[in-house]
Design a protein around this motif. Structure first.
Motif, PDB file in Angstrom:
ATOM      1  N   LEU A 166       0.999  -1.003  -0.089  1.00 59.12           N
ATOM      2  CA  LEU A 166       0.054  -0.107   0.125  1.00 59.12           C
ATOM      3  C   LEU A 166       0.931   0.678   0.178  1.00 59.12           C
ATOM      4  O   LEU A 166       2.184   1.469   0.336  1.00 59.12           O
ATOM      5  N   PRO A 167       0.313   2.165  -0.229  1.00 56.24           N
ATOM      6  CA  PRO A 167       1.483   3.611  -0.711  1.00 56.24           C
ATOM      7  C   PRO A 167       1.249   4.767   0.786  1.00 56.24           C
ATOM      8  O   PRO A 167       0.377   5.817   0.701  1.00 56.24           O
ATOM      9  N   VAL A 168       1.325   3.624   1.541  1.00 55.61           N
ATOM     10  CA  VAL A 168       1.170   4.155   2.729  1.00 55.61           C
ATOM     11  C   VAL A 168       2.593   4.160   3.924  1.00 55.61           C
ATOM     12  O   VAL A 168       3.591   2.927   3.595  1.00 55.61           O
ATOM     13  N   PRO A 169       2.719   4.986   4.825  1.00 48.86           N
ATOM     14  CA  PRO A 169       4.008   5.001   5.321  1.00 48.86           C
ATOM     15  C   PRO A 169       4.268   3.752   6.624  1.00 48.86           C
ATOM     16  O   PRO A 169       4.929   3.468   6.721  1.00 48.86           O
ATOM     17  N   ASN A 170       2.751   3.352   6.875  1.00 45.66           N
ATOM     18  CA  ASN A 170       3.159   2.646   7.754  1.00 45.66           C
ATOM     19  C   ASN A 170       1.440   2.066   8.114  1.00 45.66           C
ATOM     20  O   ASN A 170       0.527   2.653   7.624  1.00 45.66           O
ATOM     21  N   THR A 171       1.189   0.661   8.098  1.00 46.82           N
ATOM     22  CA  THR A 171       0.393   0.204   8.108  1.00 46.82           C
ATOM     23  C   THR A 171      -0.775  -0.022   9.349  1.00 46.82           C
ATOM     24  O   THR A 171      -1.667  -0.575  10.068  1.00 46.82           O
ATOM     25  N   THR A 172      -1.169   1.647  10.083  1.00 51.86           N
ATOM     26  CA  THR A 172      -1.731   1.895  11.356  1.00 51.86           C
ATOM     27  C   THR A 172      -3.003   1.744  11.049  1.00 51.86           C
ATOM     28  O   THR A 172      -3.282   1.754   9.654  1.00 51.86           O
ATOM     29  N   THR A 173      -4.217   2.055  11.895  1.00 52.08           N
ATOM     30  CA  THR A 173      -5.266   1.844  10.991  1.00 52.08           C
ATOM     31  C   THR A 173      -5.610   3.026  10.725  1.00 52.08           C
ATOM     32  O   THR A 173      -6.659   3.559  10.132  1.00 52.08           O
ATOM     33  N   GLU A 174      -5.154   4.140  11.371  1.00 56.40           N
ATOM     34  CA  GLU A 174      -5.377   5.211  11.371  1.00 56.40           C
ATOM     35  C   GLU A 174      -5.024   5.081   9.501  1.00 56.40           C
ATOM     36  O   GLU A 174      -5.647   6.421   8.656  1.00 56.40           O
ATOM     37  N   GLU A 175      -3.952   5.418   8.985  1.00 58.23           N
ATOM     38  CA  GLU A 175      -3.218   5.289   7.199  1.00 58.23           C
ATOM     39  C   GLU A 175      -4.347   4.532   6.055  1.00 58.23           C
ATOM     40  O   GLU A 175      -4.566   4.668   5.564  1.00 58.23           O
ATOM     41  N   LEU A 176      -4.660   3.002   7.585  1.00 54.18           N
ATOM     42  CA  LEU A 176      -5.395   1.975   6.213  1.00 54.18           C
ATOM     43  C   LEU A 176      -6.757   2.819   6.357  1.00 54.18           C
ATOM     44  O   LEU A 176      -7.456   2.935   5.532  1.00 54.18           O
ATOM     45  N   ALA A 177      -7.128   4.044   6.979  1.00 51.96           N
ATOM     46  CA  ALA A 177      -8.624   4.444   7.044  1.00 51.96           C
ATOM     47  C   ALA A 177      -8.743   5.541   6.124  1.00 51.96           C
ATOM     48  O   ALA A 177      -9.532   5.968   4.636  1.00 51.96           O
ATOM     49  N   GLY A 178      -7.402   6.022   5.899  1.00 53.07           N
ATOM     50  CA  GLY A 178      -7.342   7.441   5.032  1.00 53.07           C
ATOM     51  C   GLY A 178      -7.120   6.663   3.515  1.00 53.07           C
ATOM     52  O   GLY A 178      -7.342   7.307   2.858  1.00 53.07           O
ATOM     53  N   TYR A 179      -6.221   5.647   3.103  1.00 55.87           N
ATOM     54  CA  TYR A 179      -5.823   4.917   2.054  1.00 55.87           C
ATOM     55  C   TYR A 179      -7.667   4.168   2.024  1.00 55.87           C
ATOM     56  O   TYR A 179      -7.602   5.170   0.301  1.00 55.87           O
ATOM     57  N   LEU A 180      -8.673   3.569   2.392  1.00 47.71           N
ATOM     58  CA  LEU A 180      -9.768   3.165   2.129  1.00 47.71           C
ATOM     59  C   LEU A 180     -10.048   4.678   1.702  1.00 47.71           C
ATOM     60  O   LEU A 180     -11.265   4.365   0.774  1.00 47.71           O
ATOM     61  N   LEU A 181     -10.743   5.708   2.362  1.00 50.71           N
ATOM     62  CA  LEU A 181     -11.938   7.226   1.922  1.00 50.71           C
ATOM     63  C   LEU A 181     -10.630   7.850   0.612  1.00 50.71           C
ATOM     64  O   LEU A 181     -11.624   7.905   0.368  1.00 50.71           O
ATOM     65  N   ASP A 182      -9.928   7.221   0.337  1.00 46.42           N
ATOM     66  CA  ASP A 182      -9.017   8.223  -0.902  1.00 46.42           C
ATOM     67  C   ASP A 182      -9.469   7.290  -1.703  1.00 46.42           C
ATOM     68  O   ASP A 182      -9.830   7.880  -3.199  1.00 46.42           O
ATOM     69  N   ARG A 183      -8.958   5.845  -1.848  1.00 50.46           N
ATOM     70  CA  ARG A 183     -10.118   4.848  -3.364  1.00 50.46           C
ATOM     71  C   ARG A 183     -11.575   5.527  -3.150  1.00 50.46           C
ATOM     72  O   ARG A 183     -11.785   4.791  -4.095  1.00 50.46           O
ATOM     73  N   LEU A 184     -12.192   5.704  -2.115  1.00 43.55           N
ATOM     74  CA  LEU A 184     -13.690   5.893  -1.811  1.00 43.55           C
ATOM     75  C   LEU A 184     -14.133   6.975  -2.843  1.00 43.55           C
ATOM     76  O   LEU A 184     -15.018   7.238  -3.467  1.00 43.55           O
ATOM     77  N   MET A 185     -13.168   7.292  -2.217  1.00 43.59           N
ATOM     78  CA  MET A 185     -13.699   9.264  -3.170  1.00 43.59           C
ATOM     79  C   MET A 185     -13.769   9.019  -4.583  1.00 43.59           C
ATOM     80  O   MET A 185     -15.198   9.941  -4.754  1.00 43.59           O
ATOM     81  N   PRO A 186     -13.483   8.347  -5.229  1.00 42.33           N
ATOM     82  CA  PRO A 186     -14.431   8.682  -7.059  1.00 42.33           C
ATOM     83  C   PRO A 186     -15.742   8.308  -6.963  1.00 42.33           C
ATOM     84  O   PRO A 186     -16.345   8.715  -7.721  1.00 42.33           O
ATOM     85  N   TYR A 187     -16.329   7.537  -5.947  1.00 41.96           N
ATOM     86  CA  TYR A 187     -17.560   6.909  -6.078  1.00 41.96           C
ATOM     87  C   TYR A 187     -18.365   8.099  -5.052  1.00 41.96           C
ATOM     88  O   TYR A 187     -20.322   7.653  -5.504  1.00 41.96           O
ATOM     89  N   VAL A 188     -17.919   8.956  -4.614  1.00 38.18           N
ATOM     90  CA  VAL A 188     -18.564   9.867  -4.128  1.00 38.18           C
ATOM     91  C   VAL A 188     -19.352  12.015  -4.402  1.00 38.18           C
ATOM     92  O   VAL A 188     -19.926  12.137  -4.652  1.00 38.18           O
ATOM     93  N   ASP A 189     -17.502  11.370  -5.444  1.00 35.34           N
ATOM     94  CA  ASP A 189     -17.435  13.097  -6.184  1.00 35.34           C
ATOM     95  C   ASP A 189     -18.375  13.251  -6.767  1.00 35.34           C
ATOM     96  O   ASP A 189     -19.297  12.684  -7.189  1.00 35.34           O
ATOM     97  N   GLY A 190     -18.707  14.307  -7.178  1.00 37.51           N
ATOM     98  CA  GLY A 190     -20.236  14.811  -8.631  1.00 37.51           C
ATOM     99  C   GLY A 190     -21.104  14.753  -7.064  1.00 37.51           C
ATOM    100  O   GLY A 190     -22.544  14.999  -8.319  1.00 37.51           O
ATOM    101  N   ALA A 191     -21.403  14.763  -5.964  1.00 33.79           N
ATOM    102  CA  ALA A 191     -22.869  14.106  -5.478  1.00 33.79           C
ATOM    103  C   ALA A 191     -23.003  15.453  -4.971  1.00 33.79           C
ATOM    104  O   ALA A 191     -22.242  15.988  -4.076  1.00 33.79           O
ATOM    105  N   PRO A 192     -23.693  16.591  -5.069  1.00 37.90           N
ATOM    106  CA  PRO A 192     -23.880  17.519  -5.094  1.00 37.90           C
ATOM    107  C   PRO A 192     -23.985  17.928  -3.405  1.00 37.90           C
ATOM    108  O   PRO A 192     -23.600  19.275  -3.317  1.00 37.90           O
ATOM    109  N   GLY A 193     -24.863  17.685  -3.028  1.00 34.76           N
ATOM    110  CA  GLY A 193     -25.748  17.844  -1.586  1.00 34.76           C
ATOM    111  C   GLY A 193     -24.334  17.528  -1.143  1.00 34.76           C
ATOM    112  O   GLY A 193     -24.562  17.564   0.599  1.00 34.76           O
TER     113      GLY A 193
END
Length: 163
Positions: free
Chosen positions: A109-136
């Motif tokens: 993974l493109p993270v410096p450490n596999t802490t729960t915090e870094e993994l949460a950020g990684y997953l959120l980054d990957r999820l954002m294309p599915y959320v982007d463009g929702a105007p509300g």
């Protein structure tokens, strides 16, 4: 009126994986968790009364979680030490500690450490294309629980579109 929508928290949004985080410049013992992912979407409904089509986010969650299931999660470039691939193996070294894994069982993974915090950020980054463009939508949170009493929350605040 503003709403919070929660998606996940069980079923297809749970995955098991191993990791060995780096703490105090040392590699911790390899261990695993059954991670649970929940997404919270904050925003205002559109003219149809929806903040966002749930199907879109559920599909996104499945796609970002799938490559991590039943894998050993390792940083491509660890905060300390090295990680390299050679002869079909992934070798992680940190001080006197090292692990060697068959490449097929590792998610680098493109993270410096596999802490729960870094993994949460990684997953959120990957999820954002599915959320982007929702105007509300004005804020997205991803909650990654590694145990019933331990979780990390990554969040992104979005600029609302102006008409």
């Amino acid at each position: 009126m503003s709403f919070q929508i929660e998606i996940g928290g069980g079923g297809a949004h749970v995955f098991s994986a191993a990791h060995a985080g780096i703490h105090d410049r040392t590699l911790e013992p390899l261990h695993g968790h059954t991670f649970t992912v929940t997404v919270r979407l904050h925003g205002d409904p559109d003219g149809t009364g929806m903040v966002l089509d749930f199907r879109r986010v559920k599909e996104g969650l499945r796609e970002v979680i799938e490559p991590l299931k039943r894998r050993t999660l390792l940083p491509e470039t660890p905060v300390v030490g090295t990680c390299h691939v050679a002869d079909g193996r992934v070798i992680v070294e940190c001080g006197d500690d090292w692990y060697s894994f068959p490449r097929r069982v590792v998610a680098l993974l493109p993270v410096p450490n596999t802490t729960t915090e870094e993994l949460a950020g990684y997953l959120l980054d990957r999820l954002m294309p599915y959320v982007d463009g929702a105007p509300g939508i004005d804020r997205v949170e991803l909650v990654l629980a590694e145990a019933p009493d331990t979780r990390a929350v990554a969040s992104v605040v979005l600029a609302k579109a102006t008409a």
